[in-house]
Write a protein that holds these residues in place. Structure first.
Motif, PDB file in Angstrom:
ATOM      1  N   ARG A  53       0.804  -1.228   0.000  1.00 44.09           N
ATOM      2  CA  ARG A  53       0.000   0.000   0.000  1.00 44.09           C
ATOM      3  C   ARG A  53       0.830   1.267   0.000  1.00 44.09           C
ATOM      4  NH1 ARG A  53      -2.542  -4.068   1.081  1.00 44.09           N
ATOM      5  NH2 ARG A  53      -4.806  -4.271   0.925  1.00 44.09           N
ATOM      6  N   VAL A 168      -4.444   2.466   6.839  1.00 44.73           N
ATOM      7  CA  VAL A 168      -5.646   2.343   7.669  1.00 44.73           C
ATOM      8  C   VAL A 168      -5.924   0.876   7.979  1.00 44.73           C
ATOM      9  CG1 VAL A 168      -8.142   2.707   7.782  1.00 44.73           C
ATOM     10  CG2 VAL A 168      -6.670   4.445   6.725  1.00 44.73           C
ATOM     11  N   ASP A 171     -11.483   1.761  11.313  1.00 47.43           N
ATOM     12  CA  ASP A 171     -12.133   3.068  11.274  1.00 47.43           C
ATOM     13  C   ASP A 171     -13.407   3.014  12.100  1.00 47.43           C
ATOM     14  OD1 ASP A 171     -12.802   5.641  10.710  1.00 47.43           O
ATOM     15  OD2 ASP A 171     -13.292   5.311   8.595  1.00 47.43           O
ATOM     16  N   THR A 195     -12.929  10.608   9.991  1.00 49.96           N
ATOM     17  CA  THR A 195     -12.756   9.228   9.534  1.00 49.96           C
ATOM     18  C   THR A 195     -11.273   8.958   9.317  1.00 49.96           C
ATOM     19  OG1 THR A 195     -12.863   9.709   7.155  1.00 49.96           O
ATOM     20  CG2 THR A 195     -14.963   9.342   8.317  1.00 49.96           C
ATOM     21  N   GLU A 197      -9.860   7.732   6.639  1.00 50.40           N
ATOM     22  CA  GLU A 197      -9.454   8.196   5.315  1.00 50.40           C
ATOM     23  C   GLU A 197      -9.215   9.701   5.292  1.00 50.40           C
ATOM     24  OE1 GLU A 197      -8.472   6.444   2.930  1.00 50.40           O
ATOM     25  OE2 GLU A 197      -9.119   4.473   3.633  1.00 50.40           O
ATOM     26  N   GLU A 198     -10.055  10.447   5.999  1.00 45.37           N
ATOM     27  CA  GLU A 198      -9.863  11.902   6.067  1.00 45.37           C
ATOM     28  C   GLU A 198      -8.552  12.228   6.776  1.00 45.37           C
ATOM     29  OE1 GLU A 198     -14.532  13.404   6.165  1.00 45.37           O
ATOM     30  OE2 GLU A 198     -13.448  13.048   8.041  1.00 45.37           O
ATOM     31  N   ALA A 201      -5.644  11.507   4.437  1.00 46.03           N
ATOM     32  CA  ALA A 201      -5.605  12.548   3.405  1.00 46.03           C
ATOM     33  C   ALA A 201      -5.010  13.850   3.944  1.00 46.03           C
ATOM     34  CB  ALA A 201      -7.013  12.798   2.865  1.00 46.03           C
TER      35      ALA A 201
END
Length: 326
Positions: A53, A168, A171, A195, A197-198, A201
């Protein structure tokens, strides 16, 4: 038609109740063993999972996490209490306060990084899931770590945001977490307001989910003496004088790690959360966060156990560590 004697009926009722209670207790025990003892592996090869990843090679290790240094690695200088390399500067010190039954012994690692991603996380047995454990020193050795502390014992609970080395894993926001960003800053955050993912990012590299936060903006957080991290089976209050592990932030890429020994009369009684917050404040931290404690509290440096867990000199397995590769 014959009738059962009232005492016989009562005896059968008692026996039936006892049998029902036994079945309930047995069922509860089986559930508890499955939930809190038996390994449940979700990812069996974390090193490969992360490499696929991220596509990157860790400084000081190869992509398998075995600790094989790259040819470009600098020559590190190590003494009994210090480590210096192009990636990190580490200084270990021991502090003892009080006397007699009030004696407290704790260990401080003052760490300055040149790159925030040098501070990494590793899972026990290189596997992700519930109840997978390994001693901190063994996880450190598996990953070629020159320095390591126990993490948040993510594998004990099924909630909390878990981001490790930019990847990740879970979550499920539930509590106050700690986020390490790739630009070097670290902050306490509300897991339920975002979250995973946020966070990634936004540049989050690692998260920890235990707590509570001890310091924010340099001040001791109100109410930490009443916090319960979890209310599930076998883990309620984290109050009183206990062995502790905490992380403090002095500045971007400048951290202090503290492990307090405890539950050992005459050697180290442990500390309360407010006392731990005071230690972190005295060390110059402006943000500080409590990690898993008790028998899990461990610090490892240059292949040796620094502290004396529970005064016995032996470790208790944990699910994860934070480390710096040598």
């Amino acid at each position: 038609m014959s009738r059962a004697h009232p005492r016989s009926r009562a005896r059968r009722a008692v026996l039936a109740g006892a049998l029902s209670l036994t079945l309930v207790v047995a069922g509860t025990s089986a559930w508890a063993l499955d939930r809190y003892v038996i390994d449940h592996v979700e990812i069996a090869d974390v090193s490969a999972y992360e490499a696929a990843r991220s596509g990157t090679t860790v400084s000081g290790t190869d992509s398998t996490g075995t600790g094989t240094a790259s040819p470009e690695a600098d020559e590190a200088v190590v003494t009994d209490t210090t480590y210096e390399s192009d990636d990190a500067s580490i200084s270990i010190s021991t502090v003892t306060t009080g006397s007699g039954d009030d004696t407290v012994t704790y260990y401080v690692a003052d760490v300055v990084l040149t790159d925030a991603t040098v501070l990494r996380s590793a899972f026990a047995q290189d596997a992700y899931g519930e109840n997978i454990t390994e001693d901190t020193s063994d996880i450190a050795a598996d990953n070629g770590a020159v320095f390591a502390i126990n993490g948040d014992y993510y594998g004990f609970r099924s909630t909390g945001i878990v981001i490790r080395n930019g990847v990740v894993y879970r979550d499920e926001g539930a509590r106050q977490g700690l986020a390490f960003y790739t630009d070097g800053h670290v902050e306490v955050y509300d897991e339920t307001a975002t979250t995973a993912e946020e966070l990634v990012a936004a540049g989050v590299w690692n998260t920890l989910s235990f707590g509570p936060a001890l310091l924010q903006d340099g001040q001791v957080v109100d109410g930490i003496e009443d916090v319960e991290v979890d209310t599930n089976v076998g883990n309620h209050s984290i109050q009183g004088e206990q062995p502790r592990t905490a992380i403090g932030v002095v500045d971007d890429n400048h951290l202090v790690f503290v492990v307090v020994d405890g539950r050992s009369t005459g050697y180290s009684a442990g500390v309360t959360l407010p006392a731990l917050a005071q230690i972190m404040q005295d060390l110059g931290a402006t943000t500080a966060y409590n990690l898993d404690g008790g028998g899990s509290s461990t610090m490892v440096f240059d292949g040796e156990l620094v502290n004396n867990p529970l005064g016995k000199g032996t470790e208790r397995g944990t699910s994860d560590i934070l480390y710096i590769a040598g």
